[in-house]
Motif scaffolding. Structure first.
Motif, PDB file in Angstrom:
ATOM      1  N   VAL A 131       0.853  -1.184   0.000  1.00  0.00           N
ATOM      2  CA  VAL A 131       0.000   0.000   0.000  1.00  0.00           C
ATOM      3  C   VAL A 131       0.894   1.241   0.000  1.00  0.00           C
ATOM      4  CG1 VAL A 131      -1.715   1.335   1.271  1.00  0.00           C
ATOM      5  CG2 VAL A 131      -1.874  -1.162   1.221  1.00  0.00           C
ATOM      6  N   THR A 132       0.576   2.180  -0.884  1.00  0.00           N
ATOM      7  CA  THR A 132       1.342   3.425  -0.941  1.00  0.00           C
ATOM      8  C   THR A 132       0.654   4.498  -0.111  1.00  0.00           C
ATOM      9  OG1 THR A 132       2.198   2.957  -3.156  1.00  0.00           O
ATOM     10  CG2 THR A 132       2.238   5.256  -2.437  1.00  0.00           C
ATOM     11  N   SER A 133       1.397   5.065   0.817  1.00  0.00           N
ATOM     12  CA  SER A 133       0.887   6.139   1.665  1.00  0.00           C
ATOM     13  C   SER A 133       1.492   7.458   1.207  1.00  0.00           C
ATOM     14  CB  SER A 133       1.274   5.872   3.124  1.00  0.00           C
ATOM     15  OG  SER A 133       0.895   6.958   3.944  1.00  0.00           O
ATOM     16  N   LYS A 134       0.631   8.441   1.013  1.00  0.00           N
ATOM     17  CA  LYS A 134       1.063   9.780   0.615  1.00  0.00           C
ATOM     18  C   LYS A 134       1.238  10.624   1.883  1.00  0.00           C
ATOM     19  CE  LYS A 134       0.912   9.269  -3.880  1.00  0.00           C
ATOM     20  NZ  LYS A 134       2.077   9.476  -4.770  1.00  0.00           N
ATOM     21  N   ALA A 170      -1.897  13.488  -3.743  1.00  0.00           N
ATOM     22  CA  ALA A 170      -0.951  14.146  -2.835  1.00  0.00           C
ATOM     23  C   ALA A 170      -1.180  15.653  -2.768  1.00  0.00           C
ATOM     24  CB  ALA A 170       0.475  13.842  -3.269  1.00  0.00           C
ATOM     25  N   GLY A 171      -1.562  16.245  -3.908  1.00  0.00           N
ATOM     26  CA  GLY A 171      -1.798  17.683  -3.932  1.00  0.00           C
ATOM     27  C   GLY A 171      -2.941  18.102  -3.017  1.00  0.00           C
ATOM     28  N   GLU A 172      -4.012  17.303  -3.006  1.00  0.00           N
ATOM     29  CA  GLU A 172      -5.156  17.606  -2.144  1.00  0.00           C
ATOM     30  C   GLU A 172      -4.780  17.435  -0.675  1.00  0.00           C
ATOM     31  OE1 GLU A 172      -8.096  18.859  -2.994  1.00  0.00           O
ATOM     32  OE2 GLU A 172      -7.280  19.013  -5.031  1.00  0.00           O
ATOM     33  N   LEU A 173      -4.012  16.403  -0.382  1.00  0.00           N
ATOM     34  CA  LEU A 173      -3.571  16.180   0.997  1.00  0.00           C
ATOM     35  C   LEU A 173      -2.679  17.325   1.471  1.00  0.00           C
ATOM     36  CD1 LEU A 173      -2.739  12.348   0.991  1.00  0.00           C
ATOM     37  CD2 LEU A 173      -4.821  13.471   1.816  1.00  0.00           C
ATOM     38  N   SER A 174      -1.849  17.842   0.564  1.00  0.00           N
ATOM     39  CA  SER A 174      -0.958  18.955   0.917  1.00  0.00           C
ATOM     40  C   SER A 174      -1.761  20.196   1.286  1.00  0.00           C
ATOM     41  CB  SER A 174      -0.017  19.279  -0.244  1.00  0.00           C
ATOM     42  OG  SER A 174       0.890  18.221  -0.469  1.00  0.00           O
ATOM     43  N   LYS A 175      -2.809  20.473   0.521  1.00  0.00           N
ATOM     44  CA  LYS A 175      -3.657  21.625   0.809  1.00  0.00           C
ATOM     45  C   LYS A 175      -4.303  21.489   2.189  1.00  0.00           C
ATOM     46  CE  LYS A 175      -4.825  22.669  -4.024  1.00  0.00           C
ATOM     47  NZ  LYS A 175      -5.931  22.731  -5.021  1.00  0.00           N
ATOM     48  N   ASP A 176      -4.742  20.264   2.495  1.00  0.00           N
ATOM     49  CA  ASP A 176      -5.364  20.020   3.797  1.00  0.00           C
ATOM     50  C   ASP A 176      -4.361  20.215   4.933  1.00  0.00           C
ATOM     51  OD1 ASP A 176      -7.829  19.454   2.687  1.00  0.00           O
ATOM     52  OD2 ASP A 176      -7.478  17.291   2.597  1.00  0.00           O
ATOM     53  N   ALA A 177      -3.132  19.728   4.739  1.00  0.00           N
ATOM     54  CA  ALA A 177      -2.100  19.860   5.769  1.00  0.00           C
ATOM     55  C   ALA A 177      -1.724  21.323   5.991  1.00  0.00           C
ATOM     56  CB  ALA A 177      -0.864  19.050   5.384  1.00  0.00           C
ATOM     57  N   GLU A 178      -1.627  22.088   4.912  1.00  0.00           N
ATOM     58  CA  GLU A 178      -1.304  23.509   5.020  1.00  0.00           C
ATOM     59  C   GLU A 178      -2.434  24.268   5.711  1.00  0.00           C
ATOM     60  OE1 GLU A 178      -0.237  25.110   1.222  1.00  0.00           O
ATOM     61  OE2 GLU A 178       1.208  23.518   0.822  1.00  0.00           O
ATOM     62  N   LYS A 179      -3.666  23.872   5.426  1.00  0.00           N
ATOM     63  CA  LYS A 179      -4.824  24.496   6.072  1.00  0.00           C
ATOM     64  C   LYS A 179      -4.771  24.271   7.586  1.00  0.00           C
ATOM     65  CE  LYS A 179      -9.872  24.103   6.313  1.00  0.00           C
ATOM     66  NZ  LYS A 179     -11.079  23.384   5.783  1.00  0.00           N
ATOM     67  N   ALA A 180      -4.437  23.050   7.986  1.00  0.00           N
ATOM     68  CA  ALA A 180      -4.337  22.729   9.411  1.00  0.00           C
ATOM     69  C   ALA A 180      -3.215  23.532  10.069  1.00  0.00           C
ATOM     70  CB  ALA A 180      -4.092  21.236   9.591  1.00  0.00           C
ATOM     71  N   ALA A 181      -2.080  23.673   9.371  1.00  0.00           N
ATOM     72  CA  ALA A 181      -0.943  24.426   9.924  1.00  0.00           C
ATOM     73  C   ALA A 181      -1.313  25.882  10.158  1.00  0.00           C
ATOM     74  CB  ALA A 181       0.252  24.325   8.984  1.00  0.00           C
TER      75      ALA A 181
END
Length: 275
Positions: A189-192, A222-233
């Motif tokens: 399984v690949t985890s982003k 990965a791009g969508e996950l990055s946006k979510d992580a930046e939003k949380a930060a």
């Protein structure tokens, strides 16, 4: 008849030599006194310079933030619902939550034979006080920020590592993206993985967010996950700023430059360590 004359001559010569010796001794004594006085002046100058350096050393910029927000309640319900739907939270252990705090959430959107989407989120906040020997809280936080970025880049098993700056978040922020592969029921399984490290004054915020598709479901973008992580930060930075500012001076650093012992690990981290 000439022997007494020779003896008298020798006595007179020796007597004449005595004053010269005394004069020389007197000159030597004066010279030594001047040397001691110069040494005293030199010691005094060094002492003054040392005192001036000590006074300058004590002038350390006070730490801006004196406390931290509660890690598990720092993100809004909407943000948590977007990142980890129906996720369960777990607070990391800490001896002093005003200096170090962390919380993690895990979420599994199980669709049976159609596959599942897994998400894991961990937030860590570390605050540094100013210290007259080590430096200001902001300087110590900057060093820790750089270390956190390097640690993320050097994650064991990380593939296709990419690092970019994040704007509009704290005083400085970086996003580290990479892929990791782990076993799920004997299948790869690949985890982003997305790690956003942010520094705001004397506080460092680290957001670890990863997602993967299980049971044959597709790997998340990965791009969508990055946006979510930046939003949380960004939201965590706002929570830190809202928590209050310090009005006191410097003290001993209350947080060391190391991750919280209580921070939980991602399941794919655990699986990777087993394999």
């Amino acid at each position: 008849m000439h022997r007494p004359t020779k003896r008298l001559t020798r006595i007179l010569v020796c007597a004449a030599a005595v004053p010269a010796v005394l004069v020389v001794a007197g000159c030597s004594s004066d010279s030594g006194s001047g040397s001691d006085e110069g040494a005293k002046k030199g010691s005094g100058a060094k002492a003054s310079a040392s005192a001036a350096q000590g006074a300058a050393k004590k002038k350390v910029e006070p730490a801006k933030f004196a406390t931290l927000p509660q890690a598990c309640s720092a993100l809004s319900k909407k943000t948590l619902e977007d990142l980890v739907p129906k996720g369960d939270s777990k607070a990391g252990s800490s001896d002093d939550e005003t200096a170090r705090a962390s919380c993690s959430w895990s979420s599994l959107d199980n669709n049976g034979v159609k596959g599942s989407q897994y998400r894991w989120l961990n937030v860590s906040l570390v605050r540094f006080d100013s210290d007259v020997n080590r430096g200001s809280g902001a300087e110590l936080a900057a060093d820790y920020f750089a270390k956190q970025v390097k640690d993320a880049q050097a994650t064991d098993g990380a593939k296709d590592v990419k690092t970019s700056a994040v704007s509009g978040t704290g005083d400085e922020a970086s996003l580290v993206r990479y892929d990791r592969t782990y076993k799920d029921k004997k299948k790869d399984v690949t985890s982003k993985q997305q790690t956003v490290v942010t520094r705001v004054a004397n506080v460092v915020v680290t957001v670890d967010f990863n997602g993967s598709g299980l049971a044959g479901d597709k790997t998340p973008d990965a791009g969508e996950l990055s946006k979510d992580a930046e939003k949380a930060a960004k939201e965590l930075v706002a929570a830190v700023e809202k928590s209050g500012e310090a009005g006191s001076g410097a003290g001993d650093a209350s947080a060391s430059a190391s991750p919280s012992k209580g921070a939980s690990k991602s399941p794919d981290d655990k699986a990777s360590s087993k394999n």
